[in-house]
Design a protein around this motif. Structure first.
Motif, PDB file in Angstrom:
ATOM      1  N   LEU A  37       0.841  -1.192   0.000  1.00 63.76           N
ATOM      2  CA  LEU A  37       0.000   0.000   0.000  1.00 63.76           C
ATOM      3  C   LEU A  37       0.878   1.244   0.000  1.00 63.76           C
ATOM      4  O   LEU A  37       1.829   1.348   0.775  1.00 63.76           O
ATOM      5  N   LEU A  38       0.547   2.202  -0.868  1.00 64.81           N
ATOM      6  CA  LEU A  38       1.318   3.443  -0.978  1.00 64.81           C
ATOM      7  C   LEU A  38       0.521   4.614  -0.437  1.00 64.81           C
ATOM      8  O   LEU A  38      -0.713   4.610  -0.455  1.00 64.81           O
ATOM      9  N   ASP A  39       1.217   5.627   0.010  1.00 62.91           N
ATOM     10  CA  ASP A  39       0.579   6.846   0.495  1.00 62.91           C
ATOM     11  C   ASP A  39       0.525   7.864  -0.642  1.00 62.91           C
ATOM     12  O   ASP A  39       1.148   8.932  -0.591  1.00 62.91           O
ATOM     13  N   THR A  40      -0.214   7.525  -1.692  1.00 63.94           N
ATOM     14  CA  THR A  40      -0.341   8.410  -2.850  1.00 63.94           C
ATOM     15  C   THR A  40      -1.569   7.980  -3.636  1.00 63.94           C
ATOM     16  O   THR A  40      -2.343   7.126  -3.187  1.00 63.94           O
ATOM     17  N   THR A  41      -1.784   8.565  -4.806  1.00 65.20           N
ATOM     18  CA  THR A  41      -2.884   8.184  -5.690  1.00 65.20           C
ATOM     19  C   THR A  41      -2.326   7.919  -7.086  1.00 65.20           C
ATOM     20  O   THR A  41      -1.207   8.345  -7.414  1.00 65.20           O
ATOM     21  N   LEU A  42      -3.105   7.245  -7.914  1.00 73.80           N
ATOM     22  CA  LEU A  42      -2.671   7.025  -9.295  1.00 73.80           C
ATOM     23  C   LEU A  42      -2.512   8.355 -10.021  1.00 73.80           C
ATOM     24  O   LEU A  42      -1.635   8.503 -10.872  1.00 73.80           O
ATOM     25  N   GLU A  43      -3.358   9.326  -9.678  1.00 67.43           N
ATOM     26  CA  GLU A  43      -3.258  10.639 -10.325  1.00 67.43           C
ATOM     27  C   GLU A  43      -1.927  11.308  -9.981  1.00 67.43           C
ATOM     28  O   GLU A  43      -1.289  11.925 -10.835  1.00 67.43           O
ATOM     29  N   ASN A  44      -1.484  11.187  -8.734  1.00 66.90           N
ATOM     30  CA  ASN A  44      -0.202  11.776  -8.353  1.00 66.90           C
ATOM     31  C   ASN A  44       0.969  11.063  -9.020  1.00 66.90           C
ATOM     32  O   ASN A  44       2.006  11.682  -9.302  1.00 66.90           O
ATOM     33  N   LEU A  45       0.800   9.773  -9.268  1.00 67.20           N
ATOM     34  CA  LEU A  45       1.863   9.015  -9.930  1.00 67.20           C
ATOM     35  C   LEU A  45       2.036   9.438 -11.382  1.00 67.20           C
ATOM     36  O   LEU A  45       3.085   9.195 -11.978  1.00 67.20           O
ATOM     37  N   GLU A  46       1.008  10.073 -11.934  1.00 61.99           N
ATOM     38  CA  GLU A  46       1.003  10.443 -13.349  1.00 61.99           C
ATOM     39  C   GLU A  46       2.283  11.168 -13.754  1.00 61.99           C
ATOM     40  O   GLU A  46       2.867  10.903 -14.807  1.00 61.99           O
ATOM     41  N   SER A  47       2.733  12.091 -12.927  1.00 58.38           N
ATOM     42  CA  SER A  47       3.902  12.898 -13.281  1.00 58.38           C
ATOM     43  C   SER A  47       5.202  12.319 -12.738  1.00 58.38           C
ATOM     44  O   SER A  47       6.274  12.880 -12.973  1.00 58.38           O
ATOM     45  N   GLU A  48       5.143  11.196 -12.013  1.00 52.69           N
ATOM     46  CA  GLU A  48       6.333  10.643 -11.373  1.00 52.69           C
ATOM     47  C   GLU A  48       6.891   9.407 -12.073  1.00 52.69           C
ATOM     48  O   GLU A  48       8.035   9.033 -11.850  1.00 52.69           O
ATOM     49  N   LEU A  49       6.082   8.793 -12.931  1.00 54.99           N
ATOM     50  CA  LEU A  49       6.501   7.549 -13.571  1.00 54.99           C
ATOM     51  C   LEU A  49       7.135   7.800 -14.930  1.00 54.99           C
ATOM     52  O   LEU A  49       6.671   8.650 -15.698  1.00 54.99           O
ATOM     53  N   GLU A  50       8.181   7.062 -15.215  1.00 55.29           N
ATOM     54  CA  GLU A  50       8.846   7.145 -16.518  1.00 55.29           C
ATOM     55  C   GLU A  50       7.885   6.646 -17.598  1.00 55.29           C
ATOM     56  O   GLU A  50       7.506   5.476 -17.616  1.00 55.29           O
ATOM     57  N   PRO A  51       7.448   7.530 -18.520  1.00 58.38           N
ATOM     58  CA  PRO A  51       6.425   7.130 -19.508  1.00 58.38           C
ATOM     59  C   PRO A  51       6.883   6.044 -20.480  1.00 58.38           C
ATOM     60  O   PRO A  51       6.048   5.367 -21.073  1.00 58.38           O
ATOM     61  N   LYS A  52       8.183   5.865 -20.645  1.00 57.42           N
ATOM     62  CA  LYS A  52       8.660   4.791 -21.513  1.00 57.42           C
ATOM     63  C   LYS A  52       8.486   3.429 -20.850  1.00 57.42           C
ATOM     64  O   LYS A  52       8.420   2.407 -21.535  1.00 57.42           O
ATOM     65  N   SER A  53       8.423   3.419 -19.525  1.00 55.26           N
ATOM     66  CA  SER A  53       8.314   2.157 -18.788  1.00 55.26           C
ATOM     67  C   SER A  53       6.895   1.869 -18.316  1.00 55.26           C
ATOM     68  O   SER A  53       6.477   0.707 -18.291  1.00 55.26           O
ATOM     69  N   PHE A  54       6.164   2.922 -17.924  1.00 54.48           N
ATOM     70  CA  PHE A  54       4.840   2.720 -17.330  1.00 54.48           C
ATOM     71  C   PHE A  54       3.757   3.359 -18.191  1.00 54.48           C
ATOM     72  O   PHE A  54       3.921   4.465 -18.703  1.00 54.48           O
ATOM     73  N   PHE A  55       2.645   2.633 -18.311  1.00 54.17           N
ATOM     74  CA  PHE A  55       1.515   3.127 -19.096  1.00 54.17           C
ATOM     75  C   PHE A  55       0.227   2.894 -18.318  1.00 54.17           C
ATOM     76  O   PHE A  55       0.023   1.815 -17.751  1.00 54.17           O
ATOM     77  N   ARG A  56      -0.637   3.899 -18.312  1.00 53.91           N
ATOM     78  CA  ARG A  56      -1.928   3.762 -17.631  1.00 53.91           C
ATOM     79  C   ARG A  56      -2.931   3.133 -18.599  1.00 53.91           C
ATOM     80  O   ARG A  56      -3.471   3.795 -19.481  1.00 53.91           O
ATOM     81  N   VAL A  57      -3.166   1.853 -18.428  1.00 55.52           N
ATOM     82  CA  VAL A  57      -4.031   1.116 -19.353  1.00 55.52           C
ATOM     83  C   VAL A  57      -5.512   1.359 -19.072  1.00 55.52           C
ATOM     84  O   VAL A  57      -6.359   1.112 -19.929  1.00 55.52           O
ATOM     85  N   SER A  58      -5.831   1.822 -17.863  1.00 52.60           N
ATOM     86  CA  SER A  58      -7.215   2.099 -17.484  1.00 52.60           C
ATOM     87  C   SER A  58      -7.189   3.032 -16.287  1.00 52.60           C
ATOM     88  O   SER A  58      -6.118   3.414 -15.802  1.00 52.60           O
ATOM     89  N   ARG A  59      -8.351   3.378 -15.780  1.00 51.31           N
ATOM     90  CA  ARG A  59      -8.385   4.243 -14.607  1.00 51.31           C
ATOM     91  C   ARG A  59      -7.829   3.533 -13.384  1.00 51.31           C
ATOM     92  O   ARG A  59      -7.493   4.161 -12.390  1.00 51.31           O
ATOM     93  N   LYS A  60      -7.684   2.216 -13.463  1.00 52.87           N
ATOM     94  CA  LYS A  60      -7.326   1.432 -12.295  1.00 52.87           C
ATOM     95  C   LYS A  60      -5.888   0.931 -12.305  1.00 52.87           C
ATOM     96  O   LYS A  60      -5.336   0.611 -11.254  1.00 52.87           O
ATOM     97  N   PHE A  61      -5.241   0.865 -13.471  1.00 55.89           N
ATOM     98  CA  PHE A  61      -3.936   0.215 -13.555  1.00 55.89           C
ATOM     99  C   PHE A  61      -2.902   1.005 -14.358  1.00 55.89           C
ATOM    100  O   PHE A  61      -3.204   1.571 -15.412  1.00 55.89           O
ATOM    101  N   TYR A  62      -1.665   1.019 -13.831  1.00 54.23           N
ATOM    102  CA  TYR A  62      -0.459   1.321 -14.601  1.00 54.23           C
ATOM    103  C   TYR A  62       0.310   0.015 -14.728  1.00 54.23           C
ATOM    104  O   TYR A  62       0.424  -0.737 -13.755  1.00 54.23           O
ATOM    105  N   VAL A  63       0.870  -0.271 -15.897  1.00 49.68           N
ATOM    106  CA  VAL A  63       1.673  -1.480 -16.049  1.00 49.68           C
ATOM    107  C   VAL A  63       3.091  -1.108 -16.489  1.00 49.68           C
ATOM    108  O   VAL A  63       3.308  -0.088 -17.150  1.00 49.68           O
ATOM    109  N   ASN A  64       4.040  -1.964 -16.110  1.00 51.98           N
ATOM    110  CA  ASN A  64       5.443  -1.797 -16.468  1.00 51.98           C
ATOM    111  C   ASN A  64       5.723  -2.672 -17.683  1.00 51.98           C
ATOM    112  O   ASN A  64       5.515  -3.883 -17.654  1.00 51.98           O
TER     113      ASN A  64
END
Length: 251
Positions: free
Chosen positions: A182-209
């Motif tokens: 469990l993380l102390d953040t939200t998927l929306e906050n992760l939006e700007s923190e994840l490397e877009p070449k590695s992570f993709f938001r496939v739906s409102r519920k998931f980012y995949v590597n």
């Protein structure tokens, strides 16, 4: 109130039109390219409100503004992350991340209806925005995450993360070791923190590597199902609105 949609994906445009109809807003016109939009604006009275996709099939939609002066209010729709959108967020009525959520759409429309709707020229520096979107600034993305485990903090490297997901109002990451934290953040906050070449938001519920994708198979309603190396707790489905961008990301 007159409303139009500018969106190159016709199924996405039709879906947005249906969602707006549920909010008692009728869409008078749907346009699908920069070229088509420019011709339409030159020949027609401009609407009160435009739902505008940033990336169209023949270029960035900002090129429309270079050809025609438009004073309509705009709600941007986009798959770009919040980092890029900060360049013009304060100047626009609102923006919606794809796939568009009906509740967020309702909030954006409510925000528009509560503002001064007199025609006004947008104070956007489109050249700066285009440069940011086409050639994003070099920046550091998060390389590790921390999760609380009892009285301890667990450090997880980004390359160990198979996916991030939301569940029961919490945000979790799943590791290649088969552990969930469990993380102390939200998927929306992760939006700007994840490397877009590695992570993709496939739906409102998931980012995949991308480095942990085991298989991708066809699923119902033109969607895709993603299988990861270890994570199997829930099905990971690429929403129909994100399939095209997902395929491009894979390349």
């Amino acid at each position: 109130m007159t409303t139009i949609i500018i969106e190159d994906e016709k199924p996405a445009a039709r879906r947005l039109s249906r969602l707006l109809k549920d909010l008692e807003i009728e869409v008078s016109t749907m346009l699908h390219s920069v070229e088509e939009a420019v011709v339409w604006f030159e020949k027609n009275k401009h609407p009160d409100l435009i739902f505008l996709d940033i990336q169209l099939s023949d270029g960035l939609s900002f090129e429309i503004f270079e050809a025609v002066e438009i004073n309509s209010a705009i709600i941007f729709t986009t798959a770009y992350d919040e980092y890029a959108l900060k360049a013009f967020k304060l100047n626009s009525i609102d923006y919606l991340l794809k796939p568009i959520d009906d509740e967020e759409l309702a909030m954006a429309v409510k925000k528009y209806l509560s503002t001064d709707r007199r025609p006004k020229k947008l104070a956007l520096d489109f050249e700066d925005i285009k440069r940011l979107l086409v050639n994003p600034l070099e920046r550091e993305y998060k390389k590790r995450f921390t999760a609380r485990v009892g009285q301890h903090l667990k450090i997880i490297n980004a390359d160990e993360v198979e996916c991030f997901y939301s569940e029961n109002k919490g945000t979790y990451l799943a590791t290649s070791e088969g552990r969930n934290y469990l993380l102390d953040t939200t998927l929306e906050n992760l939006e700007s923190e994840l490397e877009p070449k590695s992570f993709f938001r496939v739906s409102r519920k998931f980012y995949v590597n991308i480095d942990h994708i085991k298989d991708i198979v066809s699923y119902t309603n033109s969607r895709l199902k993603v299988k990861l190396n270890r994570y199997q707790d829930q099905e990971i489905i690429v929403s129909r609105e994100r399939v095209r961008d997902f395929k491009l990301w894979l390349e």
